[in-house]
Each structure stands twice: as structure tokens, then as C-alpha cells.
Design a protein around this motif. Sequence first.
Motif, mmCIF file in Angstrom:
data_model
loop_
_atom_site.group_PDB
_atom_site.id
_atom_site.type_symbol
_atom_site.label_atom_id
_atom_site.label_comp_id
_atom_site.label_asym_id
_atom_site.label_seq_id
_atom_site.Cartn_x
_atom_site.Cartn_y
_atom_site.Cartn_z
ATOM 1 N N ALA A 135 -51.963 62.736 -62.554
ATOM 2 C CA ALA A 135 -53.346 63.379 -61.890
ATOM 3 C C ALA A 135 -53.964 62.127 -61.641
ATOM 4 O O ALA A 135 -54.038 61.124 -62.525
ATOM 5 N N TYR A 136 -54.729 62.002 -60.417
ATOM 6 C CA TYR A 136 -55.486 60.850 -60.253
ATOM 7 C C TYR A 136 -56.698 61.218 -59.277
ATOM 8 O O TYR A 136 -56.687 62.273 -58.753
ATOM 9 N N ARG A 137 -57.634 60.137 -59.363
ATOM 10 C CA ARG A 137 -58.865 60.515 -58.310
ATOM 11 C C ARG A 137 -59.308 58.948 -58.227
ATOM 12 O O ARG A 137 -58.889 58.181 -58.633
ATOM 13 N N PRO A 138 -60.036 58.949 -56.961
ATOM 14 C CA PRO A 138 -60.433 57.653 -56.565
ATOM 15 C C PRO A 138 -61.435 57.048 -57.557
ATOM 16 O O PRO A 138 -62.178 57.984 -58.272
ATOM 17 N N ALA A 139 -61.601 55.575 -57.815
ATOM 18 C CA ALA A 139 -62.551 55.118 -58.721
ATOM 19 C C ALA A 139 -63.060 53.719 -58.112
ATOM 20 O O ALA A 139 -62.805 52.803 -58.698
ATOM 21 N N CYS A 140 -63.319 53.971 -56.805
ATOM 22 C CA CYS A 140 -63.676 52.653 -55.992
ATOM 23 C C CYS A 140 -65.123 52.152 -56.356
ATOM 24 O O CYS A 140 -66.041 52.945 -56.343
#
Length: 245
Positions: A59-64
Motif C-alpha cells: 500500500a502506498y501514497r504520495p509523500a512529495c
Amino acid sequence: MTQFVPTRQLRFFMTAIAPCPYLPGMTERKVFANLPFSDGAHVNDELTHAGFRRSQNIAYRPACEGCDACISVRLPVPEFAPTRTQRKIISRNADLSRDLVEAEATMEQFVLLKRYLATRHPGGGMTDMTWADYVAMVEDTAVRTHLIEYRLPSTDGGPGDLVAVSLTDLLSDGLSMVYSFFDPALEKRSLGVFAILDHIRQAAAVTLPFVYLGYWVEGSTKMDYKAGFRPMEVLKPLGWTRLDV
């Protein structure tokens, strides 16, 4: 309401900085965690509600840094009414058969995927996907997932030609469209939009309130099609809220 607590504490990691696939000149970074096999379905539910997406057993999500253009979006099924254009797309694809199948990879699906990637996403991160990669993408997970196959009418009594496939997770409150691909030669059918419309219909049939579409990036030509679905909810720091038109 009882709060779900995973049996094993999740460990989150950060990816290295890489070029952004949606906005030219920008970079991206993701935070991710491995989904546990023991209660992966429940963890996937909770993380999807928090704006994560699933890829295989991750599971992933953006962390920019300095950019929050990627917005998690979902469609409230009971309130959805197709536009005139969307009704035409539904009618245009009324001849397709639709089959829900187990999350098991087939060579027929893989050949369609490679044709789709070569035409719609040349040079993208998935272009070099091998058969083993595709098998892992479909089968390497412990969540509640399945495939939807869309086929043309048969001409010989057997299965019709495969023209679109959606890998879809079943959540406690909806359907999450993990990845969809289709025959790029059938552009007039708008198969990507049709797959979303069909998932809205599927969710309504089993009284699930949401269809999760992943991330929307305003201004990205790859994401423009998602803006055509209204009403739409977006995830903000204080929770899910209706997107202002």
C-alpha cells in the motif's frame, strides 16, 4: 463502532525521489507499507480510506515535498447520474459481455496489457513488464480482489475477443479500481470511462456506497477523464469532502 486494529504493527518506508509521471519537471516520492497476509483485507480497507493505493501486496501514497497535486478521489454511488455523453458510452458498449473472474493471470490478459501499454503509455514505468511481473500484479496479494473481463460478442460460439480488464478490490464500503487496461484500437468505445461506469453500476447493485478511483491530478492529461465524474469526493486533511464544481 469498533475500531479495527491490525494484529501486527505496520512499518512504513519512503521511496527514493524519482521523476513525476504526471507533471513534467516535477519529482515524486512515496510512503509505503507491506500489507500483512493475516489481516490484509482489513488493513487495505483502512489504508484505502486514508488515501493509500494498493500495488500487489504493498500500500502506498504520495509523500512529495512541496507538492500535493495527487488527490485521492471516490464517487458517491447513490448520488451518481450519468451525463448525456456517459449515457452514449454505456449504449455504445451495450454489446459487451462482462464476467467477474478470480484474480488469476492469463496470457490473453497479458497480451492485451502489453498492447495497451505500448500504445497509451510508451516509455512508462510498466512498459517493460514481464509475464512474471503481471502474474505478481494480479495474484500476489491477500486482499479481497477480482478481475472483470469485458468481451466483444462471440463469432464462433466461444468466448468473444477480450477488449478490457479491470483489477478491482472489494472494500467494506465500495469497489477500488486498482488498475484497468483495454484495447487501444477501440478508442471510439471509450472503454476506460465505460469500465468506471460499469463499476458504479456494480456497486449500486450490491448497495456499496463508493467507487474509489485512486489519484486525480488536476491539469494532468492522463487524469482528465476522472474530472468528468460528478459528484466526486476528495480526501483532505480533515477527511473526505465534496469537490467544489
